[in-house]
Design a protein around this motif. Structure first.
Motif, PDB file in Angstrom:
ATOM      1  N   THR A  97       0.826  -1.212   0.000  1.00  0.00           N
ATOM      2  CA  THR A  97       0.000   0.000   0.000  1.00  0.00           C
ATOM      3  C   THR A  97       0.866   1.271   0.000  1.00  0.00           C
ATOM      4  N   VAL A  98       2.040   1.204   0.621  1.00  0.00           N
ATOM      5  CA  VAL A  98       2.958   2.356   0.557  1.00  0.00           C
ATOM      6  C   VAL A  98       3.284   2.655  -0.911  1.00  0.00           C
ATOM      7  N   CYS A  99       3.598   1.605  -1.672  1.00  0.00           N
ATOM      8  CA  CYS A  99       3.989   1.790  -3.078  1.00  0.00           C
ATOM      9  C   CYS A  99       2.784   2.155  -3.945  1.00  0.00           C
ATOM     10  N   GLU A 100       1.625   1.626  -3.597  1.00  0.00           N
ATOM     11  CA  GLU A 100       0.401   1.957  -4.332  1.00  0.00           C
ATOM     12  C   GLU A 100       0.095   3.453  -4.206  1.00  0.00           C
ATOM     13  N   ARG A 101       0.214   3.984  -3.001  1.00  0.00           N
ATOM     14  CA  ARG A 101      -0.074   5.403  -2.768  1.00  0.00           C
ATOM     15  C   ARG A 101       0.832   6.294  -3.621  1.00  0.00           C
ATOM     16  N   GLN A 102       2.087   5.870  -3.785  1.00  0.00           N
ATOM     17  CA  GLN A 102       3.041   6.725  -4.501  1.00  0.00           C
ATOM     18  C   GLN A 102       3.234   6.347  -5.957  1.00  0.00           C
ATOM     19  N   LEU A 103       2.439   5.383  -6.452  1.00  0.00           N
ATOM     20  CA  LEU A 103       2.688   4.864  -7.791  1.00  0.00           C
ATOM     21  C   LEU A 103       2.706   5.929  -8.892  1.00  0.00           C
ATOM     22  N   PRO A 104       1.700   6.835  -8.947  1.00  0.00           N
ATOM     23  CA  PRO A 104       1.743   7.835 -10.028  1.00  0.00           C
ATOM     24  C   PRO A 104       3.055   8.616 -10.038  1.00  0.00           C
ATOM     25  N   GLU A 105       3.516   8.996  -8.870  1.00  0.00           N
ATOM     26  CA  GLU A 105       4.754   9.765  -8.786  1.00  0.00           C
ATOM     27  C   GLU A 105       5.965   8.904  -9.165  1.00  0.00           C
ATOM     28  N   LEU A 106       5.961   7.649  -8.752  1.00  0.00           N
ATOM     29  CA  LEU A 106       7.072   6.743  -9.074  1.00  0.00           C
ATOM     30  C   LEU A 106       7.165   6.523 -10.586  1.00  0.00           C
ATOM     31  N   ILE A 107       6.002   6.408 -11.232  1.00  0.00           N
ATOM     32  CA  ILE A 107       5.996   6.222 -12.693  1.00  0.00           C
ATOM     33  C   ILE A 107       6.560   7.472 -13.375  1.00  0.00           C
ATOM     34  N   GLU A 108       6.166   8.652 -12.874  1.00  0.00           N
ATOM     35  CA  GLU A 108       6.712   9.897 -13.442  1.00  0.00           C
ATOM     36  C   GLU A 108       8.227   9.939 -13.273  1.00  0.00           C
ATOM     37  N   ARG A 109       8.695   9.537 -12.111  1.00  0.00           N
ATOM     38  CA  ARG A 109      10.134   9.559 -11.848  1.00  0.00           C
ATOM     39  C   ARG A 109      10.855   8.566 -12.772  1.00  0.00           C
ATOM     40  N   TYR A 110      10.254   7.378 -12.942  1.00  0.00           N
ATOM     41  CA  TYR A 110      10.844   6.390 -13.863  1.00  0.00           C
ATOM     42  C   TYR A 110      10.955   6.979 -15.268  1.00  0.00           C
ATOM     43  N   ARG A 111       9.870   7.631 -15.721  1.00  0.00           N
ATOM     44  CA  ARG A 111       9.866   8.174 -17.090  1.00  0.00           C
ATOM     45  C   ARG A 111      10.939   9.240 -17.249  1.00  0.00           C
ATOM     46  N   SER A 112      11.022  10.107 -16.263  1.00  0.00           N
ATOM     47  CA  SER A 112      11.982  11.203 -16.429  1.00  0.00           C
ATOM     48  C   SER A 112      13.425  10.698 -16.325  1.00  0.00           C
TER      49      SER A 112
END
Lengths: 377, 119
Positions: A97-112
């Motif tokens: 759930t920690v990772c689920e909450r931050q998923l949108p931001e983590l995906i953005e960070r991966y992309r950048s």
């Protein structure tokens, strides 16, 4: 004593205060399950379980299955086992759930990060088939395992593995959770001091925790790493870039890796073998042999799965049925010499060694490997 | 920002779940107790956090509460409290383990001992 914390990197999922409190609880609870609860089991076995079983059978238990049969009859074992499973499910749920909450931001960070990547590369294969020993069970009781993909560029499974590995090991594998790779690299340097590697391959790399130590250990080498899981590899790629390490990640099956014969000096894996099957183990070893150049080395870093004492073995084998590790206890008893001989390695080159952990005092990893015949550098 | 519109995270890992206790319902109850214990631990930590912020600054913002980082001493104090809480809730299991190692005399023997005329 305060809890150890991971070394944050650009892809880290960062728990907020309440989530961190849950993780701290999970770790403190796991420590308590180890001692005094699990640590009392050998005594309970000797004083209660073994005498009862011996009286019933007219002889003492002789192997881990019989020892387990005897111990499983005690309430102490059943409670420890039930609590241990509850702890595993609890910590998995919290890290998920920690990772689920931050998923949108983590995906953005991966992309950048991946757009700006200059050191390593990422090659995905959406057509790759997941073998049944990985698709039929969610290993480590993680719902969705390493393969859950619910959106474009999903990195959830990688993020959960990154955070989860640290919490699972209670920080024991170091701030970057890289003890297996560090220990394996140090072992190779000590055992093969003159060995030179210009191309290294890590099999089943997940998020690359154990891969990165080889970048430092063999600075002249090009380091490659493969895994079945696309979400893990996306995460691994961005993680490695953010930590300044050049690794070429590729989505592939270690049973048939997409590289030329003899194209690597060193092939390694870390806690991969116990996630396979008997047939897959043979195929992975044959693939290691094919991928190595003459004189090349393979090293598989494993948990110290082989125990001398049957009670110890039974307790170690708990993960087989209670933590979705179906191949674990089979591997613990498997002869590893013949499979390597069948794969083509010279019998005298095959080794199994206890490797002292660099991070955990008294910790041990099992090192299993061999050297391909031919000109040794 | 990426939005996740697909299915929620699954809660059940693929693979039949083993039950160690003789009664699976007891084990289900146990899992609830573990989760409840964790939430008490969370509350305890939050209480500590709020207290420290209020003492130090008088006023707290949401951001401060969400990302409060205890210093080493506070973290160590929390770790001690956490361990104590777990030991309180899991007391009966710890006590069983302690008794097992101690090889305590059966209670029947004690009854016999005190009721003996020679005691």
């Amino acid at each position: 004593m305060s809890e150890p914390r991971p070394l944050p990197h650009a892809m880290s999922a960062l728990p907020d205060a309440a989530e961190q409190a849950r993780l701290d609880f999970a770790v403190a609870f796991k420590h308590l399950l180890g001692h005094p609860i699990k640590s009392a089991l050998p005594h309970i076995y000797r004083e209660r379980a073994e005498p009862v079983w011996t009286a019933q059978h007219g002889r003492a238990p002789e192997n881990w299955q019989e020892v387990g049969d005897a111990l499983s009859d005690t309430s102490a074992y059943r409670w420890w086992s039930a609590l241990a499973r509850a702890q595993q499910e609890y910590y998995v749920d919290v890290t998920s759930t920690v990772c689920e909450r931050q998923l949108p931001e983590l995906i953005e960070r991966y992309r950048s990060i991946s757009r700006a990547a200059t050191r390593g590369t990422l090659t995905l294969d959406p057509e790759l088939a997941i073998p049944p020993y990985q698709s039929e069970v969610d290993i480590h009781c993680v719902p969705g395992s390493y393969f859950l993909e619910r959106t474009d560029d999903d990195v959830w499974a990688g993020a959960r593995s990154d955070l989860g590995s640290f919490v699972f090991m209670m920080g024991g594998n170091g701030p970057l959770c890289d003890d297996k790779g560090q220990t394996g690299a140090a072992f190779l340097k000590a055992r093969f001091p003159d060995f030179r590697a210009t191309r290294v391959l890590d099999l089943g790399c997940t998020v690359g925790m154990s891969t990165l130590p080889y970048v430092d250990a063999y600075p002249e080498a090009e380091v490659h790493a493969i895994d079945l899981s696309a979400p893990s590899l996306r995460f691994a790629h961005a993680r490695a870039e953010s930590l300044g390490k050049a690794v070429h990640f590729r989505q592939a099956n270690a049973e048939h890796a997409p590289y030329d014969d003899g194209s690597f000096d060193l092939v390694v894996s870390h806690i991969l073998l116990h996630e396979l099957s008997c047939g897959a183990l043979d195929r992975v070893l044959a693939e290691c042999h094919r991928l190595l150049r003459p004189g090349g080395i393979m090293l598989h870093v494993e948990v110290p799965i082989r125990r001398k004492d049957p009670l110890d073995q039974f307790l170690w084998n708990w993960d087989t049925t209670n933590n979705n590790e179906p191949f674990w206890s089979t591997l613990a008893e498997l002869d590893l010499v013949e499979p390597a001989v069948r794969a083509g390695f010279p019998r005298e080159s095959i080794f199994e060694a206890e490797m002292p952990s660099l991070s955990r005092k008294g910790g041990i990893w099992l090192g299993y490997g061999a050297r391909k015949a031919g000109d040794a550098q | 920002m990426t939005t996740i519109t697909s299915a929620p995270l699954p809660k059940a890992a693929k693979g039949e779940r083993p039950f160690s206790l003789k009664d699976a319902d007891h084990e289900r109850l146990l899992n609830m107790i573990v989760a409840l214990t964790a939430e008490i631990s969370v509350l305890q930590d939050q209480q500590d956090m709020l207290t420290r912020i209020l003492v130090a600054r008088g006023v707290a913002t949401d951001e401060e509460i969400a990302y409060f980082q205890p210093d080493a001493a506070a973290s160590a104090a929390r770790a001690t409290k956490r361990r104590e809480l777990i030991e309180r809730v899991m007391r009966i299991i710890i006590a069983d383990a302690e008794r097992a190692v101690r090889d305590e005399k059966p209670y029947e023997d004690l009854l016999a001992m005190v009721s003996s005329p020679t005691s």
